[in-house]
Every structure is written in C-alpha cells, then in structure tokens.
Design a protein around this motif. Structure first.
Motif, PDB file in Angstrom:
ATOM      1  N   ASP A 124       5.103   8.794  -7.829  1.00 33.42           N
ATOM      2  CA  ASP A 124       6.122   8.004  -7.134  1.00 33.42           C
ATOM      3  C   ASP A 124       5.468   6.905  -6.314  1.00 33.42           C
ATOM      4  O   ASP A 124       5.912   5.747  -6.323  1.00 33.42           O
ATOM      5  CB  ASP A 124       6.963   8.918  -6.240  1.00 33.42           C
ATOM      6  CG  ASP A 124       8.147   8.193  -5.608  1.00 33.42           C
ATOM      7  OD1 ASP A 124       8.606   7.176  -6.161  1.00 33.42           O
ATOM      8  OD2 ASP A 124       8.625   8.662  -4.553  1.00 33.42           O
ATOM      9  N   ALA A 125       4.398   7.236  -5.598  1.00 32.95           N
ATOM     10  CA  ALA A 125       3.717   6.242  -4.771  1.00 32.95           C
ATOM     11  C   ALA A 125       3.139   5.113  -5.627  1.00 32.95           C
ATOM     12  O   ALA A 125       3.350   3.926  -5.341  1.00 32.95           O
ATOM     13  CB  ALA A 125       2.610   6.914  -3.958  1.00 32.95           C
ATOM     14  N   THR A 139       0.842  -1.182   0.000  1.00 32.24           N
ATOM     15  CA  THR A 139       0.000   0.000   0.000  1.00 32.24           C
ATOM     16  C   THR A 139       0.885   1.242   0.000  1.00 32.24           C
ATOM     17  O   THR A 139       2.114   1.151   0.085  1.00 32.24           O
ATOM     18  CB  THR A 139      -0.964  -0.012   1.199  1.00 32.24           C
ATOM     19  OG1 THR A 139      -1.939   1.030   1.041  1.00 32.24           O
ATOM     20  CG2 THR A 139      -0.230   0.186   2.517  1.00 32.24           C
ATOM     21  N   CYS A 140       0.248   2.418  -0.102  1.00 33.08           N
ATOM     22  CA  CYS A 140       0.979   3.685  -0.133  1.00 33.08           C
ATOM     23  C   CYS A 140       0.090   4.753   0.496  1.00 33.08           C
ATOM     24  O   CYS A 140      -0.986   4.450   1.011  1.00 33.08           O
ATOM     25  CB  CYS A 140       1.352   4.045  -1.573  1.00 33.08           C
ATOM     26  SG  CYS A 140      -0.059   4.266  -2.679  1.00 33.08           S
ATOM     27  N   ASP A 144       6.354   4.919   0.096  1.00 27.72           N
ATOM     28  CA  ASP A 144       6.249   6.374  -0.044  1.00 27.72           C
ATOM     29  C   ASP A 144       5.405   6.994   1.066  1.00 27.72           C
ATOM     30  O   ASP A 144       4.745   8.008   0.866  1.00 27.72           O
ATOM     31  CB  ASP A 144       5.662   6.729  -1.416  1.00 27.72           C
ATOM     32  CG  ASP A 144       6.061   8.121  -1.878  1.00 27.72           C
ATOM     33  OD1 ASP A 144       7.218   8.515  -1.647  1.00 27.72           O
ATOM     34  OD2 ASP A 144       5.219   8.814  -2.480  1.00 27.72           O
ATOM     35  N   CYS A 145       5.450   6.382   2.229  1.00 33.77           N
ATOM     36  CA  CYS A 145       4.611   6.815   3.349  1.00 33.77           C
ATOM     37  C   CYS A 145       5.239   6.322   4.640  1.00 33.77           C
ATOM     38  O   CYS A 145       5.637   5.153   4.718  1.00 33.77           O
ATOM     39  CB  CYS A 145       3.199   6.256   3.189  1.00 33.77           C
ATOM     40  SG  CYS A 145       2.077   6.637   4.542  1.00 33.77           S
ATOM     41  N   GLY A 146       5.311   7.196   5.661  1.00 26.75           N
ATOM     42  CA  GLY A 146       6.016   6.842   6.874  1.00 26.75           C
ATOM     43  C   GLY A 146       5.161   6.593   8.091  1.00 26.75           C
ATOM     44  O   GLY A 146       5.687   6.397   9.182  1.00 26.75           O
ATOM     45  N   GLU A 147       3.835   6.570   7.929  1.00 28.15           N
ATOM     46  CA  GLU A 147       2.983   6.293   9.088  1.00 28.15           C
ATOM     47  C   GLU A 147       1.655   5.701   8.649  1.00 28.15           C
ATOM     48  O   GLU A 147       1.134   6.026   7.575  1.00 28.15           O
ATOM     49  CB  GLU A 147       2.768   7.551   9.927  1.00 28.15           C
ATOM     50  CG  GLU A 147       2.293   8.765   9.186  1.00 28.15           C
ATOM     51  CD  GLU A 147       2.341   9.993  10.062  1.00 28.15           C
ATOM     52  OE1 GLU A 147       1.700   9.988  11.131  1.00 28.15           O
ATOM     53  OE2 GLU A 147       3.007  10.964   9.677  1.00 28.15           O
ATOM     54  N   ALA A 148       1.128   4.840   9.486  1.00 27.50           N
ATOM     55  CA  ALA A 148      -0.066   4.067   9.133  1.00 27.50           C
ATOM     56  C   ALA A 148      -1.266   4.964   8.855  1.00 27.50           C
ATOM     57  O   ALA A 148      -2.082   4.676   7.974  1.00 27.50           O
ATOM     58  CB  ALA A 148      -0.391   3.077  10.244  1.00 27.50           C
ATOM     59  N   GLY A 149      -1.413   6.048   9.608  1.00 23.40           N
ATOM     60  CA  GLY A 149      -2.568   6.913   9.451  1.00 23.40           C
ATOM     61  C   GLY A 149      -2.671   7.562   8.090  1.00 23.40           C
ATOM     62  O   GLY A 149      -3.767   7.952   7.661  1.00 23.40           O
TER      63      GLY A 149
END
Length: 351
Positions: free
Chosen positions: A51-52, A43-44, A109-114
């Motif tokens: 990019d994502a 996921t992203c 391309d994402c650093g947190e679950a939220g």
C-alpha cells in the motif's frame, strides 16, 4: 433504465469514475495544495508494504504527468517483491539536502515524521507545506501544521490517492492504476481481510477499467517469491506455539534461520497470517530477529481484539486488526513481555 452513477454501475458496464470520498472538505484542501504546488517530495513509512509503495508511485507518476517536479524518496530501495510496480526505478534512497524553496512534502501511509525513517523529521521542518494521506489509527506530530486526509475506516491509502486524483481531475493511466490496484490488493489481503468492503471492489473495478491487470498483479505479489523464502518459512513453522486455549498463536524467526537460508526480512511478508489461519486463533504474533538485539513484531487479530492498541504500548502502531512494532532486545525477551501483557486480556494464559 436509470443511468448508472459513480456509486453504482449497470451490469456489464465498466465504472467510468471512482466512488466519491466521504470527506469532501479534507479532500478539497489536499487537492488545492497539490494543484498549486510545483515541486514535491513524496515519501512513506520505513520498511514499506504494497500500500505504501503503490500509493507513493501512483501519486508520483500522476504529479509527473501533470508537469510537476516530484522526488520519490524511501530510506531503502523498493522491496524486491514490489519492484515490478511501474515507476519503482524512480525511487531514490537519499533525501534532497536541503529542500528547495517551495517544496511540498507528501507523506503517504504514515502519520508521523519519525516513522518515515532517515531524514523524515528534517524534511518536515524544511518543507514549505506538509500533506499527510493515511488510513492508520496512529497519528503523531510533524512539528508544524499539516494538511491531513486521514481515514482509519478506509481499507488502503491507495484509495485516498485515487480520490485525490479524481478531485484534481487528473487522468489515471494504466501505470497509475496498476500501482493503486496493488495498494488495495495488498492492504485487503487480496480482498480477504475484514476491511474489504463494497467500496474496495468498486475501486478495484474502476482501476481494472483503467488498465490494471489483476492476474499480473496477483502473480507478482504472491507467486514470484525466491526459494529462500520457502526454506525460511519451513523453519519458522516449526516454531509454532499456541497458547490461551488456542486463541493466541506465535511464530518466531531467529538470526540463525536468516543466516542458514540466506533470507532477508522482506522475505517474511505475511508469515504472521499462517498463524492467524488456525481456526481457533484470535491473536497472531510473529517475532523476527534478523540481527541479534533488533526485534520486529507483527500482530494480527481476527475479530474483536485491537492489536493497534497493543502495538502502541510497545512503541508501534497500525490498524485494529493489523499492527506491529520494533524494539531492542532479544526475541525471547520480547516474547515474554508480550505474553505477560496478553495475559491481562486472556485470563487463562499461562507463562
């Protein structure tokens, strides 16, 4: 003549392997986890950019080619301007419920679950392991231990995916190369942003040698927009306002503009860069209110101003020169708050 290495290629020769990662230990940990897994959910971040999506599809196709079970999840369909990317039809918009035992969650391309959107935090809880591949400054919690390869100095998450594939020894098909090339083109602004490095060109060279078509990707990304986007842009440009002696530029899209033109939020991709293109502007702001009360803000800077830090103050994040946030309220209210905050850094800014 010295034989070219993976870092340097002789004139007229195609690069045979991608440039090497500067973080080999982190890379080995990620590769070992991916190599040992059989079932994955990728996921992203919500409202994904090139990019994502390119990173998600590139890694997903590689996992499938290696015989793994890979579910590609985003909370909404692939944006229309990115639907040309190979494998986009594999993306599902409902996360698996519940996750099967042994599932590895890979967040790109994402650093947190939220920030994954609907179901992100549940996926992080239920997964056997979580891997994060990202290049954003802003990193948050997943409520558990995470194997991360995070490098804010690298220009695109697609570059990290390519390093992972190289470490695994998995082949890069023309479809995978197209996705990763599109990821790099998107996050370097077609090699115009100041995150563009010699490494970005070296990776692009390698991906083209593996089958990516630069002309085809450029045409799909930049020359295939619907008419409604241009009609919306015409209205948005009329809102241009320049403040602080020309150093701050603002653009705005209202709900009425979206209704009048029939445009969607995805049609506003890169509108903020029209503001940044003004010679004197250091900080560009694009405020869009698709539906009344829900405001999204894109922030860009040219040289020394950290828009990621500014976005974090409003609950968002991003990169030093490219960031954004979402907030409830009206566009006018958010504009006033932003100008008040920017006044601290631009002392000749007047309300």
């Amino acid at each position: 003549m010295t034989e070219p290495t993976s870092q340097t290629a002789a004139p007229g020769r195609c690069r045979r392997t991608p440039p090497q990662s500067p973080r080999p230990e982190a890379l080995r940990r990620v590769a070992a986890l991916l190599d040992g897994g059989e079932r994955f959910v990728l996921t992203c971040h919500a409202r994904p950019d090139g990019d994502a999506v390119g990173s998600l599809l590139g890694l997903g196709l590689a996992l499938e080619a290696a015989g793994r079970d890979a579910t590609l999840y985003m909370e909404a369909p692939v944006p229309p301007h990115l639907a040309f990317l190979p494998g986009s039809g594999r993306v599902v918009t409902e996360p698996p419920v519940p996750l099967a035992p042994g599932t590895v969650l890979v967040v790109l391309d994402c650093g947190e679950a939220g920030r994954v959107g609907r179901g992100g935090e549940r996926l992080a809880r239920e997964a056997t392991s979580v891997v994060v591949l990202d290049h954003h400054l802003t990193q948050g919690e997943f409520g558990r231990d995470v194997v991360r390869y995070v490098d804010p100095e690298v220009f695109a998450t697609g570059a990290i995916v390519l390093w992972v594939l190289n470490e695994l020894g998995w082949p890069v098909s023309a479809e995978i190369a197209t996705n990763l090339y599109a990821a790099i083109v998107s996050d370097t602004g077609a090699f115009q942003h100041n995150n563009t490095t010699a490494l970005a060109f070296a990776m692009a060279e390698y991906l083209v040698s593996r089958g990516a078509d630069p002309s085809g990707v450029a045409r799909a990304l930049y020359q295939s927009w619907p008419e409604r986007r241009l009609r919306l842009l015409g209205l948005v440009l009329h809102t241009l306002e320049v403040r602080a002696g020309g150093r701050i530029g603002l653009l705005q899209a209202t709900p009425e503009m979206f209704r009048t033109t029939g445009a969607r939020e995805a049609d506003t991709e890169d509108f903020v860069n029209y503001c940044r293109s003004i010679d004197s502007v250091e900080v560009a702001v694009f405020i869009r209110e698709v539906h009344a009360g829900n405001v999204a803000v894109s922030l860009r800077s040219k040289t020394t101003y950290d828009v990621a830090a500014l976005a974090q103050e409003f609950g968002g994040g991003g990169h030093f020169h490219a960031a954004g946030f979402r907030r409830s309220g009206s566009a006018g209210e958010i504009r006033a708050l932003l100008l008040e905050r920017l006044a601290r850094d631009f002392d000749d800014l007047r309300p």
